[in-house]
Design a protein around this motif. Structure first.
Motif, PDB file in Angstrom:
ATOM      1  N   ASP A 185     -41.699 -17.842  14.486  1.00  0.00           N
ATOM      2  CA  ASP A 185     -40.534 -17.213  13.896  1.00  0.00           C
ATOM      3  C   ASP A 185     -40.479 -15.736  15.200  1.00  0.00           C
ATOM      4  OD1 ASP A 185     -38.268 -16.019  14.317  1.00  0.00           O
ATOM      5  OD2 ASP A 185     -37.825 -15.899  11.488  1.00  0.00           O
ATOM      6  N   TRP A 186     -40.130 -15.380  15.859  1.00  0.00           N
ATOM      7  CA  TRP A 186     -39.694 -13.995  16.873  1.00  0.00           C
ATOM      8  C   TRP A 186     -39.003 -12.846  15.934  1.00  0.00           C
ATOM      9  CZ3 TRP A 186     -43.585 -12.963  20.489  1.00  0.00           C
ATOM     10  CH2 TRP A 186     -44.129 -14.200  21.204  1.00  0.00           C
ATOM     11  N   TYR A 190     -34.334 -10.975  17.773  1.00  0.00           N
ATOM     12  CA  TYR A 190     -33.825 -11.535  16.956  1.00  0.00           C
ATOM     13  C   TYR A 190     -33.902 -13.464  17.639  1.00  0.00           C
ATOM     14  CZ  TYR A 190     -30.338 -13.869  14.015  1.00  0.00           C
ATOM     15  OH  TYR A 190     -29.856 -15.310  13.443  1.00  0.00           O
ATOM     16  N   MET A 191     -34.451 -13.912  16.931  1.00  0.00           N
ATOM     17  CA  MET A 191     -34.799 -15.742  17.172  1.00  0.00           C
ATOM     18  C   MET A 191     -33.401 -16.516  16.951  1.00  0.00           C
ATOM     19  SD  MET A 191     -37.008 -18.562  17.481  1.00  0.00           S
ATOM     20  CE  MET A 191     -37.629 -19.065  16.144  1.00  0.00           C
ATOM     21  N   THR A 192     -32.429 -17.213  17.265  1.00  0.00           N
ATOM     22  CA  THR A 192     -31.525 -18.168  16.917  1.00  0.00           C
ATOM     23  C   THR A 192     -31.958 -19.428  16.275  1.00  0.00           C
ATOM     24  OG1 THR A 192     -31.316 -19.131  18.983  1.00  0.00           O
ATOM     25  CG2 THR A 192     -29.859 -16.734  18.023  1.00  0.00           C
ATOM     26  N   VAL A 210     -33.770 -15.930  22.085  1.00  0.00           N
ATOM     27  CA  VAL A 210     -34.046 -14.671  21.696  1.00  0.00           C
ATOM     28  C   VAL A 210     -33.778 -13.896  22.274  1.00  0.00           C
ATOM     29  CG1 VAL A 210     -36.625 -13.459  21.049  1.00  0.00           C
ATOM     30  CG2 VAL A 210     -36.768 -15.933  20.704  1.00  0.00           C
ATOM     31  N   VAL A 211     -33.430 -13.205  21.807  1.00  0.00           N
ATOM     32  CA  VAL A 211     -32.103 -11.646  21.813  1.00  0.00           C
ATOM     33  C   VAL A 211     -32.694  -9.635  21.460  1.00  0.00           C
ATOM     34  CG1 VAL A 211     -30.091 -13.148  23.128  1.00  0.00           C
ATOM     35  CG2 VAL A 211     -30.087 -11.938  20.749  1.00  0.00           C
ATOM     36  N   GLY A 212     -33.383  -9.122  22.654  1.00  0.00           N
ATOM     37  CA  GLY A 212     -33.294  -8.533  21.859  1.00  0.00           C
ATOM     38  C   GLY A 212     -33.099  -6.764  22.384  1.00  0.00           C
ATOM     39  N   VAL A 213     -33.414  -5.814  22.112  1.00  0.00           N
ATOM     40  CA  VAL A 213     -33.772  -4.717  22.432  1.00  0.00           C
ATOM     41  C   VAL A 213     -35.125  -3.962  22.281  1.00  0.00           C
ATOM     42  CG1 VAL A 213     -33.294  -3.360  20.272  1.00  0.00           C
ATOM     43  CG2 VAL A 213     -32.820  -2.606  22.957  1.00  0.00           C
ATOM     44  N   VAL A 270     -50.112  -5.267  24.762  1.00  0.00           N
ATOM     45  CA  VAL A 270     -50.136  -5.492  23.147  1.00  0.00           C
ATOM     46  C   VAL A 270     -49.149  -5.464  22.306  1.00  0.00           C
ATOM     47  CG1 VAL A 270     -52.269  -4.208  22.415  1.00  0.00           C
ATOM     48  CG2 VAL A 270     -52.293  -7.123  21.536  1.00  0.00           C
ATOM     49  N   ASN A 271     -48.648  -6.213  21.105  1.00  0.00           N
ATOM     50  CA  ASN A 271     -47.970  -5.883  20.480  1.00  0.00           C
ATOM     51  C   ASN A 271     -47.995  -6.215  19.086  1.00  0.00           C
ATOM     52  OD1 ASN A 271     -45.461  -4.627  22.027  1.00  0.00           O
ATOM     53  ND2 ASN A 271     -45.132  -6.040  22.379  1.00  0.00           N
ATOM     54  N   TRP A 272     -47.861  -4.977  17.461  1.00  0.00           N
ATOM     55  CA  TRP A 272     -47.991  -5.556  17.077  1.00  0.00           C
ATOM     56  C   TRP A 272     -46.491  -5.892  16.295  1.00  0.00           C
ATOM     57  CZ3 TRP A 272     -50.944  -6.855  12.635  1.00  0.00           C
ATOM     58  CH2 TRP A 272     -50.605  -6.713  11.433  1.00  0.00           C
ATOM     59  N   ARG A 273     -46.345  -7.448  15.367  1.00  0.00           N
ATOM     60  CA  ARG A 273     -45.356  -8.053  14.945  1.00  0.00           C
ATOM     61  C   ARG A 273     -45.118  -7.805  13.138  1.00  0.00           C
ATOM     62  NH1 ARG A 273     -41.052  -9.700  18.599  1.00  0.00           N
ATOM     63  NH2 ARG A 273     -42.101 -10.214  20.285  1.00  0.00           N
ATOM     64  N   PHE A 274     -44.376  -6.819  12.685  1.00  0.00           N
ATOM     65  CA  PHE A 274     -43.328  -6.809  11.359  1.00  0.00           C
ATOM     66  C   PHE A 274     -43.010  -8.677  11.282  1.00  0.00           C
ATOM     67  CE2 PHE A 274     -44.157  -2.630  13.593  1.00  0.00           C
ATOM     68  CZ  PHE A 274     -44.960  -2.019  12.739  1.00  0.00           C
ATOM     69  N   ASN A 275     -43.603  -9.390  10.758  1.00  0.00           N
ATOM     70  CA  ASN A 275     -42.883 -10.553  10.930  1.00  0.00           C
ATOM     71  C   ASN A 275     -43.561 -11.253   9.796  1.00  0.00           C
ATOM     72  OD1 ASN A 275     -44.742 -10.884  12.794  1.00  0.00           O
ATOM     73  ND2 ASN A 275     -43.964 -12.412  13.661  1.00  0.00           N
TER      74      ASN A 275
END
Length: 255
Positions: free
Chosen positions: A43-44, A93-95, A100-103, A241-246
């Motif tokens: 889940d993105w 946000y993933m449907t 996936v759409v985002g900013v 690289v990203n750290w994701r808060f998921n």
């Protein structure tokens, strides 16, 4: 007598039947097979923050005017390149259909470029310094589980300065040693495409290509009586690289 014997055999058979059934091994219960539980797709959705490195190259074209008499000089051009570093923050946000759409907003370090202009009667140097730059962009793509392919577009900006130094000869009222500095604020639209790959529940790496077309800007040096209007296009390749808060995304066995 014959009837008596037959009756005895029948009685013995009836009495012996339960005992024989008790001696038989019980029928084994059917074996239980555990059905493996498949982890849900990645889940993105969520906020993220990270860092990146960028290599960019640009081409600029400009027209210089003598502010004292309006004379136009021959158009000029320049090509520059530089490495930069920076950081980004965003939200995706993933449907249910895995769109996936985002900013995303990012900030980059600056770059320094120097150009020497030599003419028969005078020599000057021009230095351009980008102190900081960045973008604010939307992005949209499709997630193949832990691989996200996307396109992006939005607004880019930069802030810096431009310095002109008269080295030899006199231009306008600028004698040798005259230094003039003007601030520069530039902006334009930016588009690109890239991919993200989630290699762990909270970590992903990405690579991206971006193209920027800047608006026209005018830089004036009043002592030298020179004003230049220019625009530029730039290309950049970025990796980070990203750290994701998921926190709700399941941990996979392959991680």
């Amino acid at each position: 007598m014959k009837e008596l014997l037959l009756g005895c055999f029948a009685f013995v058979a009836v009495v012996a039947s339960p005992a024989s059934a008790a001696d038989l091994s019980p029928t084994p219960a059917p074996a239980y097979t555990k059905v493996p539980v498949l982890a849900p797709p990645y889940d993105w959705t969520g906020f993220y923050i990270g860092g990146h490195a960028t290599y960019g190259w640009s081409h600029g074209e400009g027209q210089t005017t003598n502010t004292a008499n309006g004379q136009l000089f021959a158009p000029g051009s320049s090509d520059t390149s530089a490495f930069r570093g920076g950081g980004q923050i965003g939200f995706d946000y993933m449907t249910s259909s895995r769109i996936v759409v985002g900013v995303v907003a990012d900030v980059n370090s600056g770059a320094h470029n120097t150009k020497t202009n030599i003419a028969p009667s005078e020599t000057s140097t021009g230095e351009s310094m980008t102190d900081v730059g960045g973008t604010l962009r939307a992005r949209a793509g499709y997630a193949f589980d832990t691989l996200l392919l996307y396109g992006t577009g939005g607004w880019g900006w930069s802030r810096g300065s431009s310095t002109r130094t008269q080295v030899v000869g006199t231009v306008g009222n600028a004698t040798p040693g005259t230094v003039e500095t003007a601030s520069t604020n530039n902006s334009g639209w930016r588009v690109g495409a890239g991919f993200d790959y989630a290699f762990a529940r909270n970590w992903d790496v990405f690579a991206e290509y971006k193209y920027t077309r800047s608006q026209d800007i005018t830089i004036t040096f009043p002592i030298a009586q020179r004003s230049t209007t220019s625009h530029s296009t730039s290309n950049a390749i970025e990796a980070g690289v990203n750290w994701r808060f998921n926190w709700g995304t399941p941990v996979r066995a392959g991680y």
